[in-house]
Motif scaffolding. Structure first.
Motif, PDB file in Angstrom:
ATOM      1  N   ASP A 467       0.823  -1.213   0.000  1.00  0.00           N
ATOM      2  CA  ASP A 467       0.000   0.000   0.000  1.00  0.00           C
ATOM      3  C   ASP A 467       0.855   1.260   0.000  1.00  0.00           C
ATOM      4  OD1 ASP A 467      -2.842   1.025   0.305  1.00  0.00           O
ATOM      5  OD2 ASP A 467      -1.862   2.021   2.000  1.00  0.00           O
ATOM      6  N   ARG A 470       0.978   3.056  -3.403  1.00  0.00           N
ATOM      7  CA  ARG A 470      -0.348   3.320  -3.970  1.00  0.00           C
ATOM      8  C   ARG A 470      -0.288   4.328  -5.119  1.00  0.00           C
ATOM      9  NH1 ARG A 470      -5.851   3.157  -2.267  1.00  0.00           N
ATOM     10  NH2 ARG A 470      -5.164   1.838  -0.557  1.00  0.00           N
ATOM     11  N   VAL A 473       0.228   2.701  -8.376  1.00  0.00           N
ATOM     12  CA  VAL A 473      -0.961   1.970  -8.817  1.00  0.00           C
ATOM     13  C   VAL A 473      -1.973   2.937  -9.416  1.00  0.00           C
ATOM     14  CG1 VAL A 473      -2.880   0.520  -8.055  1.00  0.00           C
ATOM     15  CG2 VAL A 473      -0.584   0.160  -7.115  1.00  0.00           C
ATOM     16  N   VAL A 477      -3.583   2.891 -13.253  1.00  0.00           N
ATOM     17  CA  VAL A 477      -5.018   2.877 -13.562  1.00  0.00           C
ATOM     18  C   VAL A 477      -5.358   4.009 -14.526  1.00  0.00           C
ATOM     19  CG1 VAL A 477      -7.318   3.201 -12.579  1.00  0.00           C
ATOM     20  CG2 VAL A 477      -5.662   1.735 -11.408  1.00  0.00           C
ATOM     21  N   TRP A 489     -11.713  -1.486  -9.448  1.00  0.00           N
ATOM     22  CA  TRP A 489     -11.040  -1.217  -8.178  1.00  0.00           C
ATOM     23  C   TRP A 489     -11.911  -1.854  -7.096  1.00  0.00           C
ATOM     24  CZ3 TRP A 489      -6.740   2.466  -7.842  1.00  0.00           C
ATOM     25  CH2 TRP A 489      -6.161   2.522  -6.557  1.00  0.00           C
ATOM     26  N   VAL A 567      -7.555  -3.791  -9.552  1.00  0.00           N
ATOM     27  CA  VAL A 567      -6.842  -3.493  -8.310  1.00  0.00           C
ATOM     28  C   VAL A 567      -7.700  -4.021  -7.170  1.00  0.00           C
ATOM     29  CG1 VAL A 567      -5.911  -1.701  -6.806  1.00  0.00           C
ATOM     30  CG2 VAL A 567      -5.812  -1.415  -9.300  1.00  0.00           C
ATOM     31  N   GLU A 569      -8.025  -4.010  -3.154  1.00  0.00           N
ATOM     32  CA  GLU A 569      -7.582  -3.444  -1.878  1.00  0.00           C
ATOM     33  C   GLU A 569      -7.554  -4.524  -0.802  1.00  0.00           C
ATOM     34  OE1 GLU A 569      -6.943  -0.302  -0.747  1.00  0.00           O
ATOM     35  OE2 GLU A 569      -8.016   1.169  -1.981  1.00  0.00           O
ATOM     36  N   CYS A 595      -3.629  -8.035 -12.663  1.00  0.00           N
ATOM     37  CA  CYS A 595      -4.363  -7.932 -11.400  1.00  0.00           C
ATOM     38  C   CYS A 595      -3.364  -7.510 -10.332  1.00  0.00           C
ATOM     39  CB  CYS A 595      -5.006  -9.265 -11.041  1.00  0.00           C
ATOM     40  SG  CYS A 595      -5.909  -9.248  -9.474  1.00  0.00           S
ATOM     41  N   ILE A 596      -3.607  -6.360  -9.718  1.00  0.00           N
ATOM     42  CA  ILE A 596      -2.707  -5.820  -8.705  1.00  0.00           C
ATOM     43  C   ILE A 596      -3.311  -6.073  -7.328  1.00  0.00           C
ATOM     44  CG2 ILE A 596      -1.635  -3.731  -7.782  1.00  0.00           C
ATOM     45  CD1 ILE A 596      -1.668  -2.597 -10.624  1.00  0.00           C
ATOM     46  N   LEU A 598      -3.136  -5.162  -3.728  1.00  0.00           N
ATOM     47  CA  LEU A 598      -2.629  -4.176  -2.783  1.00  0.00           C
ATOM     48  C   LEU A 598      -2.735  -4.750  -1.371  1.00  0.00           C
ATOM     49  CD1 LEU A 598      -3.980  -0.606  -3.709  1.00  0.00           C
ATOM     50  CD2 LEU A 598      -1.606  -1.282  -3.382  1.00  0.00           C
TER      51      LEU A 598
END
Length: 694
Positions: A467, A470, A473, A477, A489, A567, A569, A595-596, A598
């Motif tokens: 994180d 961020r 990221v 996006v 997201w 993304v 979270e 695919c991220i 976080l």
């Protein structure tokens, strides 16, 4: 070995009296432990054991391990510093030890009086004033009172049900129960199994020289017998229900190949070999005059829905209706949209029934279903409401079947039951079931697997990002959306949680709107009205929305080929299956997708393991295998909330050899010893046997 298998004796008592004398409160507490009948107490086996067969002199007792000591109370009283506590000093001639009780009743103060003799069990540690035990288990004794002859069992229990009370109940049940073997002697000999009675008595009351490691790791021969019996009961139950189902009637849906061929011709793609194979299996099942009960498995994006659509057309060609039930409105809406698109021009009316419809819309849809005008009914659990009736239901399709409870699936199936027939049932799951789990819990089902993805699906690159990065990221996006792609997201909650301190969808939505004023951003979460969700999803699917902020309601049922970036979270908070399903929402088109995940530091050991597994694996079956190790079968099966009895003793990873043996033994028993097979199921499952029918 067998010579040492013995139990302490108790006065015989009729089995029904064990429960007849219990209060409602005790029965409720036993029910929390899964104990509903006297024999359940016999099968309520210890977690571990205490050794009260050896008495240590106080001066020679080993520290920091549970020991049994005995002595005369030389001083006892209540102290108030640093807090109120009962303190007793006992002596045995070799030394003095302190028994300290931080919580106690007035009766204990009177009981533990100076001059009386006490036997205490606990860890003896060196305190400020010498050796002491804090909150030991104790009993008042006389100098000649004998020690225990066996290890003392420690049982799984619940609040309000003490170990002593539970031990008494178990001992009564053991003394009264019929422990005769349910297995034929040749099977016991062939598998080198201990007798059931010896095994269960040994596990409740092992001798002092028993291997504690073998007992607590469940590798002892007595444990092997119990595990085998449990697995055998499960396999027998599954096969008995499979046999029973074959005695029921279902409409024989012949392959007429009119509508099905027209759909195959109209589709903009060709079925893969795997799709063709499972479709052939399903089509053959539908022609039989007995209810199909087939599980269709396939990884995310493998093309299960089109197979289900072709199966539905086979039912419609025979004048039967089809019900398609999904656990969420988004997934049901996706099926409605897909089937409407594919069946356009085939003159097949589709009714849509969900909780978000107005009463007038629901009534109109229900009327079309009841009259038979609507040949396909698609919806959520609204399909199983009492006011919904079918004119002639021939096929039930349940997607993401593990998300429905057993009774919900049964309700839908019973809707199509007439006096003489039942509908066929096709269950679908994008959560692959590991082989061992399928062998055990789906032994009564026919299983089809789509084991390849359609051509054109691009691998999704998975990235683990802290994180703290961020900003990178956010920039990625922005670049993806301005470059013509779309992005998700995903947030785990929709409102603030003080305990978890997670980012919420609402907060993230507002933040991203300020961060990306140049982008069209949508929002979807589970508490939105159905119409609002449908509008948000339609805008994203059409491309009007470039970035969709969502909770995990998009886990299944969303198909937007232009979405190439996701993304997630707080990925460390999510399960493997959920992460895999979410990741499957991207990579559905020709563009390269990512695919991220976080995550927030520090990570727990379990979270670190989950993230590593999802990072290293894209095969859903391999991920499911890891998930089984981490979470157990209940989560993968959707069984914890459904009432399906899970395995208590056997482990599907370490006891695979026993599972294979139990499967073969089940077939032999049903063929050669049907009465003993029925008795074995009754012993182990009782009324829970009925749960496995659906």
């Amino acid at each position: 070995m067998k010579a040492t298998l013995r139990a302490t004796a108790a006065a015989p008592e009729a089995p029904d009296k064990t429960f007849a004398r219990l209060s409602d409160a005790v029965r409720e507490r036993l029910a929390k432990l899964g104990i509903h009948r006297p024999f359940d107490l016999v099968l309520h086996l210890p977690l571990r054991y205490d050794d009260e067969t050896h008495l240590y002199p106080i001066a020679a007792a080993p520290p920091a391990q549970p020991v049994l000591i005995e002595g005369e109370i030389v001083e006892s009283g209540v102290q108030f510093r640093p807090r109120r506590q009962l303190v007793c000093h006992i002596a045995d001639g070799s030394g003095v030890a302190t028994l300290r009780f931080l919580n106690f009743y007035p009766s204990q103060s009177r009981q533990l009086a100076a001059g009386r003799r006490v036997r205490a069990f606990g860890e003896l540690r060196q305190g400020f004033f010498g050796a002491e035990m804090v909150h030991p288990r104790y009993r008042m004794v006389t100098p000649d009172m004998p020690l225990a002859e066996t290890l003392t069992p420690v049982y799984p229990t619940t609040a309000g049900l003490g170990q002593d009370a539970l031990r008494t109940l178990v001992q009564r049940a053991l003394a009264a129960a019929d422990l005769n073997d349910t297995l034929p002697p040749e099977l016991i000999t062939q598998q080198a199994l201990l007798p059931f009675a010896d095994s269960v008595r040994y596990l409740h009351h092992p001798p002092p020289d028993a291997s504690r490691v073998a007992l607590e790791e469940r590798t002892h021969p007595a444990w092997r017998r119990i595990k085998f019996d449990e697995l055998l009961a499960q396999q027998l139950s599954m096969r008995l229900h499979q046999r029973e189902r074959r005695t029921r009637n279902a409409p024989s849906l012949k392959a007429r190949d009119d509508l099905t061929q027209r759909l195959l011709t109209a589709l903009p793609f060709r079925l893969t070999r795997a799709q063709q194979k499972v479709l052939a299996e399903i089509r053959q099942d539908l022609t039989r005059p007995h209810p199909m009960q087939r599980l269709l498995q396939g990884d995310v994006g493998s093309g299960k829905t089109v197979v289900a659509a072709l199966a539905a057309l086979q039912a419609i060609e025979n004048g039967c209706q089809v019900a398609v039930m999904a656990p969420t409105e988004i997934l049901a809406e996706q099926h409605h949209r897909k089937l409407t698109e594919w069946l356009d021009g085939l003159d097949v009316e589709i009714a849509w029934l969900a909780g978000s419809l107005t009463p007038k819309q629901k009534k109109a849809a229900a009327e079309r279903i009841a009259s038979g005008a609507a040949m396909i009914a698609i919806g959520t659990h609204a399909l199983i409401q009492e006011q919904v009736t079918f004119r002639k239901l021939g096929l039930v399709i349940v997607d993401e079947q593990h998300r429905f409870g057993v009774h919900q699936r049964l309700q839908l199936r019973v809707k199509g039951t007439r006096r003489t027939t039942q509908p066929h049932q096709l269950m679908m799951s994008a959560t692959p079931i590991p082989r061992t789990l399928a062998m055990s819990y789906y032994a009564d089902l026919d299983v089809s697997v789509i084991d390849e993805l359609p051509p054109g699906r691009t691998p999704v690159v998975t990235k683990l990002v802290s994180d703290s990065r961020r900003a990178e990221v956010v920039q990625r996006v922005r670049d993806a959306c301005l470059g013509g792609s779309q992005a998700y997201w995903v947030c785990p909650l929709i409102e603030e949680s003080e305990t978890l301190q997670l980012k919420t969808a609402l907060e993230t939505y507002e933040t991203l709107r300020q961060t990306f004023p140049e982008l069209a951003i949508g929002l979807v979460h589970g508490r939105m009205k159905g119409v609002e969700k449908a509008q948000a999803m339609a805008a994203f699917q059409s491309g009007a929305t470039q970035l969709l902020v969502a909770t995990t309601v998009i886990e299944v049922g969303v198909d937007v080929p232009n979405a190439t970036l996701m993304v997630i979270e707080h990925a460390e908070r999510m399960g493997l299956s959920q992460l895999h399903q979410l990741r499957g929402r991207v990579g559905r088109g020709a563009g390269e997708s990512a695919c991220i995940l976080l995550y927030q530091s520090p990570l727990t050991a379990t979270a670190r393991m989950r993230l590593r597994i999802i990072f290293e694996n894209h095969d859903g079956f391999e991920i499911a295998r890891h998930d089984l190790k981490l979470r157990g079968p209940g989560e993968l099966l959707g069984a914890r909330q459904s009432g399906v009895p899970l395995l208590r003793f056997a482990d599907l990873e370490t006891d695979l050899d026993l599972l294979d043996t139990a499967r073969a033994a089940a077939e032999h028993l049903l063929r050669e010893h049907p009465a003993q097979a029925a008795g074995h199921v009754a012993r182990w499952l009782g009324e829970k046997h009925d749960y496995l029918r659906v």
